[in-house]
Design an enzyme around this catalytic site. Structure first.
Site, mmCIF file in Angstrom:
data_model
loop_
_atom_site.group_PDB
_atom_site.id
_atom_site.type_symbol
_atom_site.label_atom_id
_atom_site.label_comp_id
_atom_site.label_asym_id
_atom_site.label_seq_id
_atom_site.Cartn_x
_atom_site.Cartn_y
_atom_site.Cartn_z
ATOM 1 N N CYS A 279 -1.171 2.169 6.802
ATOM 2 C CA CYS A 279 -0.799 0.803 7.140
ATOM 3 C C CYS A 279 -0.408 0.091 5.857
ATOM 4 O O CYS A 279 -0.769 0.515 4.760
ATOM 5 C CB CYS A 279 -1.929 0.080 7.852
ATOM 6 S SG CYS A 279 -3.473 -0.019 6.913
ATOM 7 N N HIS B 97 -8.600 3.288 -3.195
ATOM 8 C CA HIS B 97 -7.243 2.929 -2.769
ATOM 9 C C HIS B 97 -6.589 1.971 -3.773
ATOM 10 O O HIS B 97 -6.512 0.779 -3.532
ATOM 11 C CB HIS B 97 -7.317 2.295 -1.374
ATOM 12 C CG HIS B 97 -6.041 1.716 -0.861
ATOM 13 N ND1 HIS B 97 -4.784 2.193 -1.191
ATOM 14 C CD2 HIS B 97 -5.820 0.661 -0.011
ATOM 15 C CE1 HIS B 97 -3.863 1.473 -0.571
ATOM 16 N NE2 HIS B 97 -4.464 0.531 0.135
ATOM 17 N N CYS C 88 0.806 -1.228 0.000
ATOM 18 C CA CYS C 88 0.000 0.000 0.000
ATOM 19 C C CYS C 88 0.837 1.274 0.000
ATOM 20 O O CYS C 88 0.325 2.337 -0.356
ATOM 21 C CB CYS C 88 -0.941 0.008 1.206
ATOM 22 S SG CYS C 88 -1.951 -1.460 1.355
#
Length: 406
Positions: free
Chosen positions: A391, A361, A90
């Site tokens: 995170c 995302h 991420c």
């Protein structure tokens, strides 16, 4: 020692994977459009002076395979420009910005492209679940226990090390959110409320023109021009989402309304030394003040922003009270809530225009997208310092402190 400054940003609209507005675009073609858009904002820069193109991609493979960054350089007609593709899930394109910062600080270059892309629509069918050739069997015991917990239900999270197993580095992200909700006592009601907040803030910011400022329209292979995000929904209410069923566990708390969707998108930053910016007569948008990266149990990876943010703030000589605005990537409400609470972030400073629950995302894109949004937000609200953090799958956290300069 030179400072690293951001002189241009660009980001695509964010599409819904599999059925959204960017379906049919290749990730390398989309990235080339976005990098070219960022460079077009710096006409003073000769592309021959760019030292490297660093591209973040969360899950390389298929159309996102090989060294996609190099393909992007050649697609743009810059075969002199080297490229590397990096994954830190991420935070992949936050990692590439960190690499640019380090290279500039070390005196090993003056101009870098930090970009990120993720086209979940391009994944090979079943790719996210078909990892048998990748998974180390030493993680299987914790994986099997997580699966049984999901099927049977549980009222608390058990660290796999308590039953002498390694925590599962491949654990599905939704399961980590359910673990964290149990560990931190985050209820479904609170999670839904946060998800609705994200949608409502995004709706308001679309109406006032905030999001339009940062989105670069892109053209699909069919010739359609896309200039808005697919994700934000108008008129979302807590009552309206309260009946949604849990996604990951029969008795769980994570629903489609309190977590991010699967997405497609790309973003790019032009990062250079302050001395080079001055030489070109540029007024930088922002300075990269500091960064941080941390690790923790993969089973509760959602708390990653806490330690990473503390690192970045400590290296900047700052506390959370010195920060004007904060962007925490909204992978799941279950992880944003305890993260901002543990860090002591006032809610009125957090994701003030909505976040990934509404906007989306695309994993590799997110680091550069949030940098773009944070700079936009600091300008919009006339603030100086911002913190971006997230995170990271596998049990990590990452953060960066920015100072607005213009």
């Amino acid at each position: 020692m030179p400072e690293a400054v951001i002189v241009a940003t660009a980001r695509s609209p964010i599409g819904r994977a599999g059925k959204g507005s960017l379906v049919g675009l290749r990730p390398d073609d989309l990235t080339a459009q976005i990098v070219q858009a960022a460079l077009a904002k710096v006409p003073e820069l000769d592309p021959a002076e760019i030292d490297d193109l660093m591209l973040g991609c969360g899950l390389p493979g298929g159309e996102q395979g090989f060294n996609m960054a190099r393909a992007v350089s050649v697609l743009m007609g810059h075969d002199h420009l080297p490229g590397t593709t990096v994954t830190r899930y991420c935070s992949s394109s936050l990692q590439t910005s960190r690499m640019a910062l380090h290279a500039i600080k070390a005196g090993e270059g003056d101009v870098f492209i930090s970009a990120g892309v993720e086209m979940v629509s391009s994944y090979a069918k079943g790719n996210s679940d078909s990892l048998d050739d990748t998974r180390n069997p030493l993680f299987d015991e914790a994986r099997d226990r997580t699966q049984r917990t999901g099927e049977q239900g549980a009222d608390s999270w058990t660290d796999p090390r308590e039953f002498d197993a390694l925590p599962d580095v491949y654990i599905p992200m939704g399961q980590t959110a359910e673990n964290l909700a149990l560990l931190k006592g985050i209820g479904r009601d609170e999670m839904d409320e946060f998800g609705v907040r994200s949608q409502n803030l995004a709706e308001k910011s679309i109406a006032n023109g905030f999001w339009e400022r940062e989105i670069t329209p892109v053209t699909t292979p069919s010739g359609q021009v896309v200039n808005t995000d697919d994700g934000p929904r108008a008129g979302v209410t807590k009552e309206g989402v309260s009946g949604l069923k849990p996604v990951f566990r029969p008795d769980g708390r994570v629903t489609a309304a309190n977590c991010c969707p699967l997405n497609d998108g790309a973003a790019a930053l032009v990062i250079m030394s302050d001395t080079k910016a001055k030489q070109l007569g540029l007024t930088p948008l922002a300075r990269i003040v500091s960064t941080g990266v941390s690790g923790l149990s993969p089973e509760i990876m959602g708390l990653g922003p806490v330690e990473a943010s503390k690192q970045a703030l400590g290296r900047a000589g700052m506390g959370i009270g010195d920060v004007d605005l904060v962007e925490i990537n909204e992978a799941f409400a279950a992880q944003v809530i305890p993260s901002y609470q543990d860090l002591g972030i006032p809610l009125e400073k957090l994701n003030v225009n909505g976040g990934a629950i509404a906007v989306g995302h695309p994993f590799g894109m997110t680091g550069a997208r949030i940098s773009t949004t944070l700079i936009n937000s600091l300008q919009w609200h006339d603030k100086q310092f911002g913190l971006e953090t997230m995170c990271v799958g596998g049990g990590q956290g990452m953060a960066m402190v920015l100072e607005r300069l213009s």
